[in-house]
Design a protein around this motif. Structure first.
Motif, PDB file in Angstrom:
ATOM      1  N   GLN A  82       0.722  -1.086  -0.035  1.00 43.47           N
ATOM      2  CA  GLN A  82       0.075  -0.039   0.152  1.00 43.47           C
ATOM      3  C   GLN A  82       1.036   1.346   0.019  1.00 43.47           C
ATOM      4  O   GLN A  82       0.517   2.179  -0.583  1.00 43.47           O
ATOM      5  N   ILE A  83       2.023   1.076   0.905  1.00 39.69           N
ATOM      6  CA  ILE A  83       2.812   2.466   0.941  1.00 39.69           C
ATOM      7  C   ILE A  83       3.439   2.626  -0.389  1.00 39.69           C
ATOM      8  O   ILE A  83       3.701   3.752  -1.042  1.00 39.69           O
ATOM      9  N   ARG A  84       4.005   1.616  -1.279  1.00 32.72           N
ATOM     10  CA  ARG A  84       4.613   1.555  -2.323  1.00 32.72           C
ATOM     11  C   ARG A  84       3.664   2.184  -3.299  1.00 32.72           C
ATOM     12  O   ARG A  84       3.852   3.248  -4.256  1.00 32.72           O
ATOM     13  N   GLN A  85       2.373   1.595  -3.359  1.00 32.12           N
ATOM     14  CA  GLN A  85       1.331   2.366  -4.183  1.00 32.12           C
ATOM     15  C   GLN A  85       0.931   3.724  -4.005  1.00 32.12           C
ATOM     16  O   GLN A  85       0.636   4.396  -5.085  1.00 32.12           O
ATOM     17  N   TYR A  86       0.990   4.180  -2.724  1.00 26.11           N
ATOM     18  CA  TYR A  86       0.830   5.449  -2.570  1.00 26.11           C
ATOM     19  C   TYR A  86       1.852   6.370  -3.097  1.00 26.11           C
ATOM     20  O   TYR A  86       1.328   7.463  -3.781  1.00 26.11           O
ATOM     21  N   PHE A  87       2.971   6.084  -3.037  1.00 27.70           N
ATOM     22  CA  PHE A  87       4.033   6.792  -3.770  1.00 27.70           C
ATOM     23  C   PHE A  87       3.962   6.890  -5.252  1.00 27.70           C
ATOM     24  O   PHE A  87       4.308   7.810  -6.172  1.00 27.70           O
ATOM     25  N   LEU A  88       3.611   5.800  -5.659  1.00 26.49           N
ATOM     26  CA  LEU A  88       3.398   5.928  -7.110  1.00 26.49           C
ATOM     27  C   LEU A  88       2.037   6.752  -7.594  1.00 26.49           C
ATOM     28  O   LEU A  88       2.088   7.449  -8.764  1.00 26.49           O
ATOM     29  N   TYR A  89       1.183   6.721  -6.511  1.00 28.70           N
ATOM     30  CA  TYR A  89      -0.169   7.534  -6.791  1.00 28.70           C
ATOM     31  C   TYR A  89       0.230   9.130  -6.835  1.00 28.70           C
ATOM     32  O   TYR A  89      -0.041  10.003  -7.656  1.00 28.70           O
ATOM     33  N   LEU A  90       1.314   9.503  -5.780  1.00 30.43           N
ATOM     34  CA  LEU A  90       1.738  10.831  -5.723  1.00 30.43           C
ATOM     35  C   LEU A  90       2.361  11.025  -6.950  1.00 30.43           C
ATOM     36  O   LEU A  90       2.155  12.435  -7.516  1.00 30.43           O
ATOM     37  N   ARG A  91       3.309  10.161  -7.663  1.00 30.20           N
ATOM     38  CA  ARG A  91       4.046  10.496  -8.728  1.00 30.20           C
ATOM     39  C   ARG A  91       3.265  10.526  -9.873  1.00 30.20           C
ATOM     40  O   ARG A  91       3.465  11.548 -10.666  1.00 30.20           O
ATOM     41  N   ASN A  92       2.605   9.375 -10.119  1.00 30.20           N
ATOM     42  CA  ASN A  92       1.781   9.481 -11.542  1.00 30.20           C
ATOM     43  C   ASN A  92       0.373  10.094 -11.844  1.00 30.20           C
ATOM     44  O   ASN A  92      -0.030  10.517 -12.717  1.00 30.20           O
ATOM     45  N   GLU A  93      -0.297  10.159 -10.548  1.00 30.35           N
ATOM     46  CA  GLU A  93      -1.720  10.755 -10.542  1.00 30.35           C
ATOM     47  C   GLU A  93      -1.704  12.212 -10.235  1.00 30.35           C
ATOM     48  O   GLU A  93      -2.041  13.148 -10.734  1.00 30.35           O
ATOM     49  N   LYS A  94      -1.079  12.201  -8.817  1.00 26.68           N
ATOM     50  CA  LYS A  94      -1.130  13.493  -8.289  1.00 26.68           C
ATOM     51  C   LYS A  94      -0.025  14.779  -8.914  1.00 26.68           C
ATOM     52  O   LYS A  94      -0.149  15.761  -8.848  1.00 26.68           O
ATOM     53  N   ARG A  95       0.894  14.021  -9.449  1.00 26.88           N
ATOM     54  CA  ARG A  95       1.961  14.628 -10.150  1.00 26.88           C
ATOM     55  C   ARG A  95       2.631  15.747  -9.040  1.00 26.88           C
ATOM     56  O   ARG A  95       2.871  16.962  -9.367  1.00 26.88           O
ATOM     57  N   VAL A  96       3.111  15.492  -7.773  1.00 28.51           N
ATOM     58  CA  VAL A  96       3.504  16.243  -6.810  1.00 28.51           C
ATOM     59  C   VAL A  96       4.908  16.257  -7.134  1.00 28.51           C
ATOM     60  O   VAL A  96       5.811  15.690  -7.919  1.00 28.51           O
ATOM     61  N   SER A  97       5.712  17.703  -6.742  1.00 27.05           N
ATOM     62  CA  SER A  97       6.949  18.055  -6.966  1.00 27.05           C
ATOM     63  C   SER A  97       7.864  16.890  -6.019  1.00 27.05           C
ATOM     64  O   SER A  97       7.224  16.374  -5.304  1.00 27.05           O
ATOM     65  N   PRO A  98       8.907  16.775  -6.522  1.00 29.69           N
ATOM     66  CA  PRO A  98       9.919  15.814  -6.103  1.00 29.69           C
ATOM     67  C   PRO A  98      10.230  16.396  -4.443  1.00 29.69           C
ATOM     68  O   PRO A  98      10.179  15.540  -3.557  1.00 29.69           O
ATOM     69  N   SER A  99      10.070  17.476  -4.260  1.00 26.03           N
ATOM     70  CA  SER A  99      10.380  18.037  -2.789  1.00 26.03           C
ATOM     71  C   SER A  99       9.022  17.710  -1.943  1.00 26.03           C
ATOM     72  O   SER A  99       9.459  17.254  -0.819  1.00 26.03           O
ATOM     73  N   THR A 100       7.907  17.842  -2.359  1.00 27.38           N
ATOM     74  CA  THR A 100       6.762  17.373  -1.819  1.00 27.38           C
ATOM     75  C   THR A 100       6.725  15.984  -1.638  1.00 27.38           C
ATOM     76  O   THR A 100       6.435  15.512  -0.319  1.00 27.38           O
ATOM     77  N   ALA A 101       7.253  15.004  -2.522  1.00 28.23           N
ATOM     78  CA  ALA A 101       7.335  13.613  -2.149  1.00 28.23           C
ATOM     79  C   ALA A 101       8.200  13.314  -1.318  1.00 28.23           C
ATOM     80  O   ALA A 101       8.064  12.408  -0.541  1.00 28.23           O
ATOM     81  N   ASN A 102       9.316  14.174  -0.966  1.00 23.44           N
ATOM     82  CA  ASN A 102      10.500  13.843  -0.174  1.00 23.44           C
ATOM     83  C   ASN A 102       9.914  14.266   1.186  1.00 23.44           C
ATOM     84  O   ASN A 102      10.212  13.532   2.200  1.00 23.44           O
TER      85      ASN A 102
END
Length: 289
Positions: free
Chosen positions: A47-67
């Motif tokens: 679930q955690i892996r999928q959440y970070f994929l969601y942030l990257r591919n769907e939400k398209r958050v900036s790298p700093s926000t993901a960090n």
């Protein structure tokens, strides 16, 4: 407040994390919990892996926000849940390397003079002429001005570090003149109330967002096309000092940087450095003629 949130808050306080960092971490964990409708301590690795994929591919958050989200989760695992972190650096996004925007001295003053409210204009003038962070300028106290040594004593800056920065005479005169308009015993920039008389008894400083909005409005009105922010004034201050021949290590100390590599980015921004490089390249290619 849930028990997990309380435990994480207490863990962050015990480890001395800055208030802003605490707020950012709690917000990131809250977004994760809302996404799954479940407490973060109940989520699986998948679930955690999928959440970070969601942030990257769907939400398209900036790298700093993901960090920030990643660092918050790692803190939760290590200091709240007391669990080993199972991912290594597998889901850490790569941060782009960007040179900061720099304003010329004329551009910086054009923006500052465009700010209508003297309270905000003086604060921005202080930030620019002393190389301060926004929070350091907004929260400057009367007791931090050492006029005998012509210094500002910055208490508990980023990383909980104290430092001294030079205070130009013209800036000191401006601060004295501004303080005489409200005479608050603590704050240089007290939170403005409905009437100026209430500034003297204000117990909190002006809001950061008010200074940011004033800067953005002034930037738009000047027509300067650079993507500048209040923090750009600090970058510009450091770059202009370096161009004037001030030692890089001294600038590092004034900025409060722990590593000289952080300060060395300004060597890539100075026109002086570019001119010196051009001369060196011409010398190298002299044999071609």
């Amino acid at each position: 407040m849930t028990l997990l949130r309380q435990q994480m808050t207490e863990a962050m306080q015990l480890r001395g994390l800055a208030e802003r960092t605490q707020e950012s971490y709690l917000s990131a964990i809250q977004l994760l919990a809302r996404h799954y409708g479940s407490s973060p301590d109940q989520l699986s690795e998948t679930q955690i892996r999928q959440y970070f994929l969601y942030l990257r591919n769907e939400k398209r958050v900036s790298p700093s926000t993901a960090n920030v989200a990643l660092n918050a989760l790692k803190f939760l695992y290590a200091y709240t849940l007391d669990r080993p972190w199972p991912f290594g650096d597998l889901i850490r996004p790569r941060l782009p390397t960007k040179l900061p925007v720099v304003l010329s001295s004329a551009e910086a003053w054009q923006i500052i003079h465009q700010v209508r409210r003297p309270h905000y204009r003086v604060c921005l003038s202080l930030i620019f002429t002393c190389g301060l962070r926004l929070l350091e300028g907004v929260r400057l106290q009367v007791s931090q001005i050492d006029s005998a040594r012509m210094q500002l004593l910055i208490r508990g800056g980023k990383g909980k570090k104290d430092r001294a920065v030079p205070l130009p005479p013209a800036t000191l005169r401006l601060l004295r003149q501004h303080w005489s308009t409200h005479r608050n015993p603590v704050w240089l920039f007290p939170s403005p109330g409905p009437t100026r008389d209430q500034w003297a008894s204000a117990t909190t400083p002006v809001e950061e967002s008010a200074i940011q909005k004033a800067f953005r409005r002034a930037l738009t009105e000047t027509g300067i096309a650079k993507p500048a922010s209040v923090h750009t004034l600090r970058h510009s201050w450091a770059t202009h000092l370096l161009e004037s021949g001030v030692n890089l290590r001294l600038i590092q100390a004034w900025l409060g940087h722990s590593s000289p590599s952080t300060t060395s980015i300004y060597t890539h921004l100075t026109r002086t450095a570019e001119q010196q490089a051009s001369v060196a390249l011409e010398a190298l290619t002299a044999g071609l003629s």
